[in-house]
Scaffold this motif. Structure first.
Motif, mmCIF file in Angstrom:
data_model
loop_
_atom_site.group_PDB
_atom_site.id
_atom_site.type_symbol
_atom_site.label_atom_id
_atom_site.label_comp_id
_atom_site.label_asym_id
_atom_site.label_seq_id
_atom_site.Cartn_x
_atom_site.Cartn_y
_atom_site.Cartn_z
ATOM 1 N N GLN A 101 -80.621 3.573 15.894
ATOM 2 C CA GLN A 101 -81.774 3.900 15.059
ATOM 3 C C GLN A 101 -82.666 4.936 15.743
ATOM 4 O O GLN A 101 -83.164 5.863 15.095
ATOM 5 C CB GLN A 101 -82.579 2.627 14.745
ATOM 6 N N THR A 102 -82.815 4.803 17.038
ATOM 7 C CA THR A 102 -83.654 5.753 17.781
ATOM 8 C C THR A 102 -83.016 7.139 17.835
ATOM 9 O O THR A 102 -83.677 8.154 17.573
ATOM 10 C CB THR A 102 -83.891 5.235 19.213
ATOM 11 N N ASP A 103 -81.730 7.194 18.149
ATOM 12 C CA ASP A 103 -81.060 8.487 18.308
ATOM 13 C C ASP A 103 -80.978 9.271 17.000
ATOM 14 O O ASP A 103 -81.055 10.505 16.998
ATOM 15 C CB ASP A 103 -79.647 8.288 18.859
ATOM 16 N N LEU A 104 -80.800 8.556 15.884
ATOM 17 C CA LEU A 104 -80.729 9.239 14.584
ATOM 18 C C LEU A 104 -82.099 9.337 13.924
ATOM 19 O O LEU A 104 -82.199 9.771 12.769
ATOM 20 C CB LEU A 104 -79.742 8.519 13.662
ATOM 21 N N LYS A 105 -83.129 8.918 14.652
ATOM 22 C CA LYS A 105 -84.527 9.030 14.195
ATOM 23 C C LYS A 105 -84.723 8.375 12.826
ATOM 24 O O LYS A 105 -85.328 8.942 11.914
ATOM 25 C CB LYS A 105 -84.954 10.504 14.150
ATOM 26 N N MET A 106 -84.204 7.148 12.710
ATOM 27 C CA MET A 106 -84.332 6.398 11.461
ATOM 28 C C MET A 106 -85.554 5.480 11.489
ATOM 29 O O MET A 106 -85.848 4.856 12.515
ATOM 30 C CB MET A 106 -83.086 5.523 11.222
ATOM 31 N N THR A 107 -86.224 5.372 10.353
ATOM 32 C CA THR A 107 -87.255 4.353 10.197
ATOM 33 C C THR A 107 -86.571 3.043 9.784
ATOM 34 O O THR A 107 -85.370 3.016 9.460
ATOM 35 C CB THR A 107 -88.259 4.758 9.110
ATOM 36 N N ASN A 108 -87.338 1.952 9.772
ATOM 37 C CA ASN A 108 -86.786 0.673 9.308
ATOM 38 C C ASN A 108 -86.306 0.781 7.861
ATOM 39 O O ASN A 108 -85.276 0.209 7.483
ATOM 40 C CB ASN A 108 -87.835 -0.437 9.425
ATOM 41 N N VAL A 140 -71.010 10.641 14.226
ATOM 42 C CA VAL A 140 -72.053 11.218 13.368
ATOM 43 C C VAL A 140 -73.234 11.682 14.213
ATOM 44 O O VAL A 140 -73.558 11.078 15.243
ATOM 45 C CB VAL A 140 -72.531 10.214 12.292
ATOM 46 N N LYS A 141 -73.861 12.743 13.762
ATOM 47 C CA LYS A 141 -75.010 13.310 14.464
ATOM 48 C C LYS A 141 -76.282 13.215 13.642
ATOM 49 O O LYS A 141 -77.384 13.418 14.161
ATOM 50 C CB LYS A 141 -74.750 14.787 14.792
ATOM 51 N N THR A 142 -76.119 12.921 12.343
ATOM 52 C CA THR A 142 -77.274 12.913 11.451
ATOM 53 C C THR A 142 -77.295 11.636 10.615
ATOM 54 O O THR A 142 -76.281 10.943 10.461
ATOM 55 C CB THR A 142 -77.246 14.118 10.490
ATOM 56 N N ARG A 193 -71.316 10.912 25.117
ATOM 57 C CA ARG A 193 -71.670 10.143 23.919
ATOM 58 C C ARG A 193 -72.505 8.935 24.314
ATOM 59 O O ARG A 193 -72.279 8.340 25.377
ATOM 60 C CB ARG A 193 -70.412 9.687 23.175
ATOM 61 N N PRO A 194 -73.450 8.558 23.440
ATOM 62 C CA PRO A 194 -74.247 7.367 23.723
ATOM 63 C C PRO A 194 -73.401 6.099 23.610
ATOM 64 O O PRO A 194 -72.340 6.104 22.972
ATOM 65 C CB PRO A 194 -75.330 7.408 22.637
ATOM 66 N N GLY A 195 -73.862 5.011 24.190
ATOM 67 C CA GLY A 195 -73.111 3.760 24.187
ATOM 68 C C GLY A 195 -72.827 3.235 22.793
ATOM 69 O O GLY A 195 -71.738 2.704 22.524
ATOM 70 N N TRP A 196 -73.788 3.396 21.876
ATOM 71 C CA TRP A 196 -73.586 2.850 20.531
ATOM 72 C C TRP A 196 -72.434 3.539 19.811
ATOM 73 O O TRP A 196 -71.766 2.920 18.976
ATOM 74 C CB TRP A 196 -74.861 2.946 19.693
ATOM 75 N N SER A 197 -72.180 4.812 20.112
ATOM 76 C CA SER A 197 -71.095 5.523 19.425
ATOM 77 C C SER A 197 -69.735 4.966 19.819
ATOM 78 O O SER A 197 -68.799 4.925 19.014
ATOM 79 C CB SER A 197 -71.155 7.023 19.724
ATOM 80 N N TRP A 198 -69.625 4.495 21.082
ATOM 81 C CA TRP A 198 -68.356 3.929 21.534
ATOM 82 C C TRP A 198 -68.073 2.582 20.865
ATOM 83 O O TRP A 198 -66.912 2.174 20.748
ATOM 84 C CB TRP A 198 -68.343 3.802 23.050
ATOM 85 N N ILE A 199 -69.113 1.879 20.444
ATOM 86 C CA ILE A 199 -68.906 0.638 19.681
ATOM 87 C C ILE A 199 -68.086 0.940 18.434
ATOM 88 O O ILE A 199 -67.094 0.260 18.123
ATOM 89 C CB ILE A 199 -70.265 -0.002 19.299
ATOM 90 N N PHE A 200 -68.484 1.970 17.690
ATOM 91 C CA PHE A 200 -67.770 2.348 16.467
ATOM 92 C C PHE A 200 -66.385 2.924 16.766
ATOM 93 O O PHE A 200 -65.401 2.591 16.092
ATOM 94 C CB PHE A 200 -68.583 3.386 15.682
ATOM 95 N N ILE A 201 -66.296 3.794 17.766
ATOM 96 C CA ILE A 201 -65.034 4.496 18.040
ATOM 97 C C ILE A 201 -63.942 3.521 18.471
ATOM 98 O O ILE A 201 -62.834 3.525 17.922
ATOM 99 C CB ILE A 201 -65.249 5.585 19.110
ATOM 100 N N LEU A 202 -64.241 2.673 19.450
ATOM 101 C CA LEU A 202 -63.212 1.767 19.976
ATOM 102 C C LEU A 202 -62.814 0.697 18.966
ATOM 103 O O LEU A 202 -61.626 0.395 18.783
ATOM 104 C CB LEU A 202 -63.704 1.127 21.279
ATOM 105 N N GLU A 203 -63.795 0.128 18.293
ATOM 106 C CA GLU A 203 -63.486 -0.918 17.315
ATOM 107 C C GLU A 203 -62.779 -0.330 16.097
ATOM 108 O O GLU A 203 -61.883 -0.958 15.510
ATOM 109 C CB GLU A 203 -64.764 -1.656 16.923
ATOM 110 N N GLY A 204 -63.148 0.881 15.711
ATOM 111 C CA GLY A 204 -62.483 1.537 14.581
ATOM 112 C C GLY A 204 -61.044 1.897 14.884
ATOM 113 O O GLY A 204 -60.156 1.759 14.026
#
Length: 498
Positions: free
Chosen positions: A83-90, A141-143, A212-223
């Motif tokens: 959420q922080t890296d993609l600058k998302m609000t709640n 994803v970057k955005t 790559r940030p740690g959260w991206s590896w969650i998606f990549i490895l599990e996918g």
């Protein structure tokens, strides 16, 4: 098939008895229907279900494990910095979750109706393989718009999985054996909640690998794992009992006979819109659907926000991942025990009611206490209740509709309502009810637990009254042949599961 059924026990359209049958013991005690005499062999009985439990059930369980893991690992990624890296609000995070559920819900009924025509051995692996690719793409994803696109296609491809798997199992197991098997694969959802936390804890330490940030590896490895398993499942899922490679012909005949005696596999002349409409007229469909909406809101609220709730109790991001494991592990064990009880004593309704009472206890504890220990402890009640009522309610719903098109419709609509509750859940926690107390959300979930309990009770009472009427009708009839064909669950000989 008819080697396991006595010749004088079937309607004229049924298959006749083979002369070479060596099945010895004649009984109808396991049948949900009167009027069918199934000839059983205890050794055969144990052997065929053991083969299915070892060859089919683990693959089905892994399907749902990966489905739930890939859909809800965004919760772990959020805590890890997504959420922080993609600058998302709640609000934007809630929108991303909602975008998943819109196509997910739309896809459920069509995919269930297509499953029989296309073949589950082709359709289910294709869905799994494709959503593995989409899950992996979430890691690059970057955005925010890129994340929305991935979540949309993830929902579209996963939409038919759970109802499809329930329907698929009904091709192999009679109704009285369904709940333990449905729970066995649904228990993988609670396991995914536990493993997701463990995996995320380890994977986020890959932060910076490959830039790559740690959260991206969650998606990549599990996918990637999902993608590879999807490819392998083309070779492991049989289309039907008759297409299994691990059964002898005698074993195929026996399983088909058990399905027929249970009224789980009555002849049906292809797809019929009439049966779809007939399903929508069933009162039990709507009693269950309202309960499913409530329990779905609870289930997905906890699935998507448990790591965030635990983090709000004062834990670090990494420790919040680990502390999310115990409640889901307990839920897994309890749900399996509950399914065994509901199968053994045929009491799906009672188990469903007790499960939502557990949810209510958990939310009342969270709402009424300011102690972080009590609030954390409350998750053991609410998560356990939510992950127990879901498989039990699903099996209960599937058990009480026939023939197959009617059952497929009932199952699909049940999951439409469950996942509609998922949409509400994405907004309740975080956007509409902020951390750390989540007061409005907790009150809402407590009320929904009570509503679910009321409608589960109503469904149980209705089905019991219907069984009583059917029993009275059977007394006035000489034989089953007096009934017209195609009644399905409206037959006086179709006994509803309670």
């Amino acid at each position: 098939m008819a080697s396991a059924i006595s010749q004088n026990s079937l309607p004229e359209k049924s298959v006749q008895s083979d002369s070479h049958s060596k099945l010895e013991k004649r009984t109808s005690s396991e049948s949900s229907l009167e009027g069918f005499d199934v000839v059983e062999n205890p050794a055969m009985e144990a052997r065929v279900w053991r083969k299915l439990d070892l060859r089919v059930l683990p693959v089905v369980a892994m399907f749902y494990f990966l489905s739930f893991l890939d859909r809800t690992n965004v919760a772990n990624a959020r805590v890890a910095g997504l959420q922080t890296d993609l600058k998302m609000t709640n609000k934007e995070y809630s929108i991303a979750l909602t975008v998943t559920y819109v196509p997910y819900i739309v896809a459920e009924l069509p995919s269930n109706l297509l499953l029989k025509a296309v073949g589950p051995n082709l359709m289910l692996p294709t869905m799994l393989t494709l959503w593995g690719i989409v899950t992996t793409l979430q890691g690059v994803v970057k955005t925010y718009s890129g994340l929305l696109a991935c979540r949309f296609f993830l929902g579209l491809l996963e939409g038919g999985v759970f109802p499809g798997l329930v329907l698929y199992l009904s091709y192999f197991y009679p109704r009285y054996k369904m709940n333990l098997r449905v729970t066995a694969f649904f228990a993988s959802a609670s396991l995914s909640g536990a493993f997701s936390g463990i995996l995320a804890y380890g994977i986020i330490h890959m932060d910076g690998v490959g830039n790559r940030p740690g959260w991206s590896w969650i998606f990549i490895l599990e996918g990637l794992f999902t993608f590879l398993f999807g490819l392998s499942s083309y070779f492991t899922l049989p289309r039907s009992v008759d297409k299994t490679w691990f059964f002898t012909q005698e074993e195929k005949d026996y399983v088909n006979a058990k399905l027929l005696s249970d009224n789980a596999q009555k002849d049906e002349d292809g797809f019929s819109w009439k049966e779809v409409l007939e399903a929508l007229k069933l009162p039990q469909l709507w009693f269950c659907n309202i309960a499913f909406f409530c329990s779905g809101t609870i289930l997905y609220g906890l699935a998507y926000f448990s790591p965030s709730i635990i983090q709000s109790l004062g834990y670090t991001a990494a420790n919040a991942q680990l502390m999310s494991v115990p409640p889901f592990a307990v839920a897994c064990v309890v749900s399996v025990i509950a399914s065994f009880i509901s199968d053994r004593y045929r009491c799906r309704g009672i188990v469903s009611i007790v499960s939502v009472i557990f949810c209510a206890i958990g939310f009342a504890m969270f709402l009424g206490s300011k102690s972080t220990h009590v609030q954390y402890g409350s998750l053991f009640f609410s998560i356990t209740g939510a992950y127990t009522v879901a498989p039990t309610g699903s099996a209960w719903n599937a058990n009480n509709a026939s023939p197959q098109t009617r059952r497929a419709t009932v199952i699909a609509f049940g999951f439409v309502m469950t996942n509609s509750g998922g949409i509400l859940a994405t907004w309740l926690l975080g956007s509409l009810s902020p951390a750390p107390r989540y007061t409005k959300a907790t009150i809402t979930l407590l009320v929904l637990s009570i509503v679910a309990m009321v409608f589960c009770t109503a469904n149980l009472c209705y089905l019991r009254s219907q069984n009583k009427q059917k029993a009275e009708k059977r007394v006035t009839m000489v034989s089953r042949e007096e009934e017209k064909q195609g009644l399905g669950n409206h037959s006086a000989w179709y006994i509803y599961n309670l």
